[in-house]
Structures are given as structure tokens and as C-alpha cells.
Design an enzyme around this catalytic site. Structure first.
Site, PDB file in Angstrom:
ATOM      1  N   HIS A  39       0.812  -1.225   0.000  1.00  0.00           N
ATOM      2  CA  HIS A  39       0.000   0.000   0.000  1.00  0.00           C
ATOM      3  C   HIS A  39       0.845   1.275   0.000  1.00  0.00           C
ATOM      4  O   HIS A  39       0.833   2.054  -0.946  1.00  0.00           O
ATOM      5  CB  HIS A  39      -0.896   0.024   1.245  1.00  0.00           C
ATOM      6  CG  HIS A  39      -1.768  -1.179   1.415  1.00  0.00           C
ATOM      7  ND1 HIS A  39      -2.820  -1.462   0.584  1.00  0.00           N
ATOM      8  CD2 HIS A  39      -1.745  -2.180   2.330  1.00  0.00           C
ATOM      9  CE1 HIS A  39      -3.424  -2.563   0.977  1.00  0.00           C
ATOM     10  NE2 HIS A  39      -2.788  -3.021   2.038  1.00  0.00           N
TER      11      HIS A  39
HETATM   12  C1  BDR Z   1      -3.279   1.056   5.143  1.00  0.00           C
HETATM   13  O1  BDR Z   1      -3.642   0.652   6.459  1.00  0.00           O
HETATM   14  C2  BDR Z   1      -2.490   0.487   7.245  1.00  0.00           C
HETATM   15  O2  BDR Z   1      -2.636  -0.624   8.085  1.00  0.00           O
HETATM   16  C3  BDR Z   1      -1.338   0.395   6.283  1.00  0.00           C
HETATM   17  O3  BDR Z   1      -0.156   0.912   6.869  1.00  0.00           O
HETATM   18  C4  BDR Z   1      -1.776   1.225   5.122  1.00  0.00           C
HETATM   19  O4  BDR Z   1      -1.463   2.596   5.313  1.00  0.00           O
HETATM   20  C5  BDR Z   1      -3.815   0.033   4.175  1.00  0.00           C
HETATM   21  O5  BDR Z   1      -5.193  -0.060   4.275  1.00  0.00           O
END
Ligand code: BDR
Ligand code: CA
Length: 316
Positions: free
Chosen positions: A242
Site C-alpha cells: 500500500h
Molecule cells: C493502510 O492501512 C495500514 O494498516 C497500512 O499501513 C496502510 O497505510 C492500508 O489499508
């Protein structure tokens, strides 16, 4: 001089990979500071983790500022089950050589943007948007210094990853997210629709590890941690990557495709709290000030990650 940046994050395993990438891209990115926010783990841990990762990257020249300790109006929602108790998966934890600066993250964001030339700073946000919304509420004029806000958050066609319809960063502070999407700033949003197209397959993780530098080995270990979590699906498919996406976009914009849209965030319904209502249809009452990432080239993203980490020649 590279692109001027502030990075707001909540490390977090994938935030840590994002920081290793951004710190390695010295020539292209001029990072004014890293600000941290409560999110995946509590605020004290996200600030400590940013300092640890900056140390691994040998970038203690970049200041870290600890920020908001809880969402604007709600109880904290942590995601330690995705990031480990420390927030950094299985990375060995020891106290960083240098801690965060005494100044609050929001004060740093406000002061940096007030002093900036018009449209000169990109704010990359990869956690709940509490710091960003607080800074915009305190000094709305800081919008002038912003070139754009490039954020990881939201979901449309993919559905959610924390509830059926919401993505974690937006769900964790939906009021802040609504304020940021509605701020009038240009927002470039990398939600799950795009990040689920970027998978840390075993071959890609091996390529990162093969770089052999200290930062690359740490990144490979973090990616491996996410891949081993059953919640991230079969290991062969690889966990979604992500938070590095907005940084990769700055380094190689053609790795992503976007559609302009208007985004509103659900802040009332307990069932769909944090859902991003992404409206592609233009209408006079709905400014299309969000670029929504609809496609990502996973090979290109991992090429950028691997090539950037290779710029760090230090061996462990
Ligand atoms: C996002 O949620 C967090 O747990 C991760 O770091 C990322 O920013 C993904 O949904
Ligand atoms: Ca994050």
C-alpha cells in the site's frame, strides 16, 4: 534539488517500506520532515518506529516530528494484527540513536507550508489523516504552499480491508479524511483499487533482498512479514503493497492510471463508517479535485523500489 516533500505516516510495516524507499531516493526527493500520527500502533510507537527506520536508512538528517495521539472525534482503531506488536513486524527493535524533535508534527506542517513558495510542497500521507486535517483547520492558508496531497487511503471497487466497505486509514479517522478530501487541495488518492494490484510476490521480494544493502534487507524482511500473515491471502500471490505507492508515483508517474472524481467520506453510519463514496460523474456542485488511482503496474512499482534501494551501497 528534488521534489520537496513532507511525509506523514504511522509506521507500520508498509509505512516502513515506504520510508526506506523515500529515504533512498535522495536525488529525486527532498524530504523536509517525517511527521507521525497514531494509527497502526499508538503515537509513541509510530514516532519511535519512524526514527528506527530513518536510522536503518542512514538518513538521520531528516527530522521526525510526533503528532496527534488519537483521531479527531473517535476512539483509536489500531491495526497491530497486520503490523506486529511493535508495528515493525519482526524487525529487531532497539531504541533509536536520535528520537523525535520536540516540536509537534502539526506545528511543523503549518510552519513549513506557511514558509513555502506557492504550490511547492507535496504532502504524502500514509496513515489516518488526523495531523493533516488538524493543520488545515488551524491555518487554512497553508493550502497555498501545497502542490498536492498524495495519500494512501480509501476503496471503491475492491471493497474494504477493515470493514466490508472501508479501508483502514479512512476508517480510523473518517472525520479527518472528509476534511482533507473536502479541503479544496488537489488530492491524489491511492486506495485499495490500485494497491491490491501491487503484490509482493516471492520473486519480487527475492529481488529486493538480492540488492543486499542494509535498507533492502530490512525492506525484504518487512515484506516477508506481511506475506506470512494469513489475512493477506496466499503467500504465492503476495500481500498488497500500500504505502509505497504514492512515493513510487512521484518517482515514476506512469506506473499508475487515474480518473478525476469527487470523494465524500461516510462519517455517520456505524455499518459503513469510513466508506469512500467515489463519484466519477462531473457536476457543478461536486468539484473534481481528486485523482483516484484505478490501475497500477506492479512490475514498475517493484522496479522503482528495487532500483532505489540499490542506490544505498552500505552492506550490513
Ligand atoms: C493502510 O492501512 C495500514 O494498516 C497500512 O499501513 C496502510 O497505510 C492500508 O489499508
Ligand atoms: Ca500506513
Amino acid at each position: 534539488m528534488g521534489r520537496r516533500l513532507i511525509i506523514d505516516c504511522d509506521p507500520g510495516v508498509d509505512d516502513a517500506v515506504m520510508l526506506l524507499l523515500a529515504c533512498a531516493a535522495r536525488d529525486a526527493l527532498d524530504i523536509a520532515g517525517i511527521t507521525t500520527v497514531a494509527g497502526n500502533v499508538g503515537a509513541a510507537l509510530t514516532a519511535r518506529n519512524a526514527c528506527i527506520v530513518r536510522g536503518i536508512a542512514a538518513r538521520e538528517d531528516i527530522p521526525v516530528f510526533a503528532g496527534c495521539t488519537r483521531p479527531l472525534r473517535r476512539a483509536p482503531v489500531e491495526a497491530g494484527h497486520f503490523h506486529g506488536e511493535s508495528g515493525l513486524g519482526d524487525l529487531p527493535i532497539s531504541a533509536p540513536r536520535h528520537g523525535p524533535e520536540p516540536r509537534h508534527a502539526v506545528d511543523f506542517i503549518v510552519a513549513t507550508l506557511l514558509a513555502a513558495a506557492p504550490a511547492s510542497v507535496t504532502l504524502v500521507a500514509t496513515g489516518p489523516l488526523t495531523n493533516v486535517a488538524t493543520a488545515l483547520a488551524r491555518e487554512p492558508v497553508i493550502r497555498r504552499g501545497l502542490r498536492e496531497i498524495a495519500l494512501m487511503g480509501g476503496a471503491r471497487s475492491e471493497g474494504g480491508n477493515i470493514t466490508a466497505s472501508s479501508e483502514y486509514n479512512i476508517h480510523a479517522d473518517p472525520d479527518a479524511a472528509q476534511a482533507v478530501f473536502g479541503s479544496g487541495c488537489t488530492v491524489v488518492a491511492f486506495g485499495l483499487d490500485a494497491t491490491h494490484q501491487v503484490r509482493a510476490t516471492p520473486a519480487r521480494v527475492d529481488a529486493v533482498r538480492a540488492v543486499g544493502s542494509r535498507a533492502a534487507l530490512a525492506a525484504a524482511e518487512l515484506l516477508e512479514f506481511s506475506n506470512a500473515l494469513p489475512a493477506n491471502g496466499p503467500r504465492a500471490q503476495g500481500a498488497p503493497l500500500h504505502d509505497p505507492c504514492p512515493i513510487v508515483w512521484l518517482l515514476r508517474p506512469e506506473a499508475f492510471r487515474f480518473r478525476p472524481c469527487h470523494v465524500d467520506v461516510e462519517t455517520a453510519s456505524p455499518l459503513t463508517l469510513g466508506h469512500t463514496a467515489v463519484e466519477f460523474r462531473a457536476a457543478p456542485q461536486r468539484p473534481q479535485n481528486v485523482l483516484w488511482a484505478v490501475a497500477a503496474d506492479g512490475d514498475a512499482v517493484f522496479d522503482v523500489l528495487t532500483a532505489s534501494l540499490a542506490q544505498d551501497s552500505r552492506r550490513p
